[in-house]
Design a protein around this motif. Structure first.
Motif, PDB file in Angstrom:
ATOM      1  N   VAL A   9       0.849  -1.203   0.000  1.00 18.42           N
ATOM      2  CA  VAL A   9       0.000   0.000   0.000  1.00 18.42           C
ATOM      3  C   VAL A   9       0.881   1.249   0.000  1.00 18.42           C
ATOM      4  O   VAL A   9       0.615   2.208  -0.732  1.00 18.42           O
ATOM      5  N   GLY A  10       1.931   1.237   0.794  1.00 17.13           N
ATOM      6  CA  GLY A  10       2.853   2.376   0.826  1.00 17.13           C
ATOM      7  C   GLY A  10       3.506   2.617  -0.523  1.00 17.13           C
ATOM      8  O   GLY A  10       3.630   3.767  -0.964  1.00 17.13           O
ATOM      9  N   LEU A  11       3.908   1.555  -1.190  1.00 19.80           N
ATOM     10  CA  LEU A  11       4.495   1.689  -2.516  1.00 19.80           C
ATOM     11  C   LEU A  11       3.467   2.253  -3.499  1.00 19.80           C
ATOM     12  O   LEU A  11       3.778   3.128  -4.310  1.00 19.80           O
ATOM     13  N   GLY A  12       2.231   1.770  -3.413  1.00 19.19           N
ATOM     14  CA  GLY A  12       1.176   2.295  -4.275  1.00 19.19           C
ATOM     15  C   GLY A  12       0.940   3.777  -4.048  1.00 19.19           C
ATOM     16  O   GLY A  12       0.789   4.547  -5.002  1.00 19.19           O
ATOM     17  N   LEU A  13       0.914   4.191  -2.772  1.00 22.97           N
ATOM     18  CA  LEU A  13       0.747   5.606  -2.457  1.00 22.97           C
ATOM     19  C   LEU A  13       1.929   6.431  -2.963  1.00 22.97           C
ATOM     20  O   LEU A  13       1.748   7.554  -3.450  1.00 22.97           O
ATOM     21  N   ALA A  14       3.131   5.874  -2.860  1.00 22.06           N
ATOM     22  CA  ALA A  14       4.314   6.577  -3.362  1.00 22.06           C
ATOM     23  C   ALA A  14       4.231   6.761  -4.865  1.00 22.06           C
ATOM     24  O   ALA A  14       4.532   7.842  -5.393  1.00 22.06           O
ATOM     25  N   ILE A  15       3.802   5.734  -5.578  1.00 23.13           N
ATOM     26  CA  ILE A  15       3.681   5.835  -7.032  1.00 23.13           C
ATOM     27  C   ILE A  15       2.611   6.856  -7.403  1.00 23.13           C
ATOM     28  O   ILE A  15       2.804   7.672  -8.320  1.00 23.13           O
ATOM     29  N   LEU A  16       1.486   6.853  -6.686  1.00 23.39           N
ATOM     30  CA  LEU A  16       0.428   7.835  -6.964  1.00 23.39           C
ATOM     31  C   LEU A  16       0.892   9.269  -6.680  1.00 23.39           C
ATOM     32  O   LEU A  16       0.684  10.168  -7.499  1.00 23.39           O
ATOM     33  N   ALA A  17       1.498   9.487  -5.526  1.00 13.63           N
ATOM     34  CA  ALA A  17       1.945  10.837  -5.159  1.00 13.63           C
ATOM     35  C   ALA A  17       3.040  11.318  -6.112  1.00 13.63           C
ATOM     36  O   ALA A  17       3.013  12.481  -6.560  1.00 13.63           O
ATOM     37  N   CYS A  18       3.968  10.441  -6.438  1.00 16.59           N
ATOM     38  CA  CYS A  18       5.046  10.836  -7.349  1.00 16.59           C
ATOM     39  C   CYS A  18       4.517  11.043  -8.764  1.00 16.59           C
ATOM     40  O   CYS A  18       4.959  11.951  -9.470  1.00 16.59           O
TER      41      CYS A  18
END
Length: 150
Positions: A9-18
């Motif tokens: 989930v953290g990786l997904g959020l990082a990809i979305l934010a970036c």
């Protein structure tokens, strides 16, 4: 590193934010997004396979990210970089705390790093969402008297 649901989930959020920062951001947001994504990949590569030891490799990656964030903060006038630097400093301090005192529980250490990374992503998200208005303010600002063509 991406074995738990929270990590994915953290990786997904990082990809979305970036991704949002690359799409809507100015050069500070895009640069920070690139630093964050490279930092995530490098952290996964240098992560220790030993369960109850401090993450020396991740510590060095986080320290370099902090230095790069500080450089961005010094070169730009984007306010979101100040809290991003502060949260990255807290991540580095969490590593140092674990290196100094081995009585800190591994779950506490990893949770602290996760929380700081989420706050960094929130700061980046705020920067990406406010980048357009910052661009408009910059474009609408009057020229200094020595550069006024009139």
């Amino acid at each position: 590193m991406f074995e738990t649901t929270a990590a994915v989930v953290g990786l997904g959020l990082a990809i979305l934010a970036c991704g949002l920062a690359f799409w809507r951001g100015l050069w500070p947001e895009r640069s920070a997004a690139a630093v964050i994504l490279v930092g995530w990949v490098l952290s996964a590569l240098v992560q220790s396979s030993q369960t109850f030891t401090p993450e020396w490799g991740v510590f060095w990656v986080d320290l370099v990210v902090l230095i790069l964030f500080l450089g961005l903060l010094m070169r730009s006038r984007r306010l979101w970089l100040a809290p991003a630097c502060a949260f990255q400093l807290l991540a580095v301090a969490s590593h140092l705390a674990m290196l100094i005192d081995h009585r800190i529980a591994m779950n506490t250490y990893l949770m602290a790093l996760s929380i700081w990374s989420l706050f960094i992503l929130a700061a980046l998200l705020a920067g990406a969402l406010t980048a357009r208005s910052a661009r408009r303010r910059r474009d609408d600002a009057p020229l200094p008297p020595d550069r006024d063509p009139a």
